[in-house]
Design an enzyme around this catalytic site. Structure first.
Site, mmCIF file in Angstrom:
data_model
loop_
_atom_site.group_PDB
_atom_site.id
_atom_site.type_symbol
_atom_site.label_atom_id
_atom_site.label_comp_id
_atom_site.label_asym_id
_atom_site.label_seq_id
_atom_site.Cartn_x
_atom_site.Cartn_y
_atom_site.Cartn_z
ATOM 1 N N CYS A 47 -0.450 4.127 2.133
ATOM 2 C CA CYS A 47 -0.235 3.948 3.582
ATOM 3 C C CYS A 47 1.225 4.194 3.942
ATOM 4 O O CYS A 47 1.524 4.823 4.952
ATOM 5 C CB CYS A 47 -0.579 2.525 4.030
ATOM 6 S SG CYS A 47 -2.045 1.836 3.300
ATOM 7 N N ASP A 48 2.145 3.675 3.163
ATOM 8 C CA ASP A 48 3.544 3.603 3.605
ATOM 9 C C ASP A 48 4.534 4.440 2.803
ATOM 10 O O ASP A 48 5.697 4.560 3.204
ATOM 11 C CB ASP A 48 4.005 2.127 3.580
ATOM 12 C CG ASP A 48 3.172 1.280 4.536
ATOM 13 O OD1 ASP A 48 2.764 1.806 5.583
ATOM 14 O OD2 ASP A 48 2.907 0.107 4.220
ATOM 15 N N CYS A 59 0.832 -1.203 0.000
ATOM 16 C CA CYS A 59 0.000 0.000 0.000
ATOM 17 C C CYS A 59 0.871 1.259 0.000
ATOM 18 O O CYS A 59 1.385 1.664 1.046
ATOM 19 C CB CYS A 59 -0.939 -0.011 1.198
ATOM 20 S SG CYS A 59 -1.996 1.447 1.271
#
Ligand code: NDP
Length: 328
Positions: free
Chosen positions: A155-156, A152
């Site tokens: 997300c990261d 992701c």
């Protein structure tokens, strides 16, 4: 010792019990399932929630979450899911460990089988079974998961600000994530297994026109390199057999997601990829009393906060359905 056997026997008997009837059954324990549980419990629906094989869902395999509102300093994904669970429990949700293995949505009362043994009947069912990222299946990808390997970028990606990163995949998700990363990272190395991309033309054009995205055609990921964190990725050109090592700080896998919807197939309308269809603007499926929330019905946004929002919708829809039916 006798006490232990008694417990085992009780557990076995409760699993064999085929007559349990609940008002509102929630399947899944990611942000969607727990949020649905919080709302359903507060509405007096006495929800029973089955967690599935990965209690807490996909967030339990990520590290820091910085984009969930309400956590100004960020929070570890597994810790956040403990908070979700505690809140759902405090509101009165009956949270149980177990996997839904079969469903029967053919009648007025819906039936869900748990762990291939016990059948539960429910007036309303909320599906929050999520989706699973597809992985390449190489050992280093597993070993470095959460240490630079991620599925992701949204997300990261931020953790690799100003760094060089690699992404594998060539669909719309990979294109979108490569573009997202190109705005944060110094260089994005995009690994494409064929000589063309599956992504829509407009997304491909954007990728190819972005100066800090380099595409490696006909390339397979041979290994992600690094001891405790990602340090490089080794790719292999499938036409020439040549292997190249690219130094990177992160490796993103964007080769698609698999919605966890297999067991619902005989009953629910789904798109070609298996995402459960809901009536736009609601969580209602084609079966009355069955509601879907979170990633099992969302292939576009796939964020914890959108999943939580849709879990809330499902609980409110379930409450209204049960009230109209006169069973609440
Ligand atoms: P897709 O299935 O469309 O694409 C997966 C990609 O990963 C393909 O390019 C495929 O390669 C590649 N791939 C699969 N397995 C491997 C492997 N083992 N090694 C290397 N590469 C691999 O998945 P997406 O998640 O990209 O998209 C899913 C759906 O969601 C699509 O319909 C897409 O259009 C849609 N979507 C829409 C968005 C939007 O509208 N904004 C955003 C994101 C997704 P190959 O092509 O060679 O098979």
């Amino acid at each position: 010792m006798r006490y232990f056997y008694k417990l085992l026997l009780q557990d076995k008997l409760s699993r064999m019990d085929t007559n349990e009837k609940v008002h509102c059954l929630i399947i899944g324990s990611g942000p969607a399932g727990y949020t649905a549980a919080i709302y359903a419990a507060r509405a007096g629906l006495n929800p029973v929630l089955y967690q599935g094989i990965q209690p807490g869902g996909q967030l339990t395999i990520t590290t820091e979450v910085e984009n969930y509102p309400g956590y100004p300093d960020g929070i570890q994904g597994p810790d956040m899911m403990v908070h979700f669970e505690k809140q759902a429990a405090r509101m009165g949700t009956d949270i149980r460990y177990g996997l839904a293995t079969k469903v029967d949505f053919s009648g007025d009362v819906h039936k869900v089988q748990i762990d291939e043994e016990k059948w539960i009947e429910a007036d309303a069912v909320i599906l929050s079974t999520g989706a699973s990222a597809k992985w390449l299946g190489i050992e280093s990808e597993q070993r470095l998961n959460g240490h630079g390997v991620s599925a992701c970028a949204v997300c990261d990606g931020f953790f690799f600000k100003g760094k060089e990163v690699a992404i594998v995949g060539a669909g719309d998700t990979a294109a979108e994530e490569a573009l997202y990363l190109s705005k944060i990272c110094s260089q994005v190395h995009m690994i494409v297994r064929r000589g063309e991309m599956r992504a829509s033309k407009v997304m491909q054009d954007r990728v190819l026109k972005t100066s800090n995205i380099k595409v490696y055609w006909h390339s397979e990921t041979d290994e992600v390199l690094g001891d405790k964190k990602v340090e490089a990725v080794r790719i292999k050109n499938s036409e020439t057999g040549e292997k190249t090592e690219i130094p990177v700080s992160a490796f993103f896998v964007a080769i698609g997601h698999q919605p966890n919807s297999e067991i619902f197939k005989p009953f629910l309308d789904m798109d070609d990829a298996g995402y459960v269809k809901t009536i736009p603007g609601t969580s209602k499926t084609n079966i009355e009393g069955v509601f879907a929330s979170g990633d099992v019905q969302d292939k576009i946004y796939r964020q914890a906060v959108t999943a939580a929002g849709s879990g809330c919708m499902a609980a409110l829809d379930a409450e209204r359905y049960l009230s109209a039916k006169g069973s609440h």
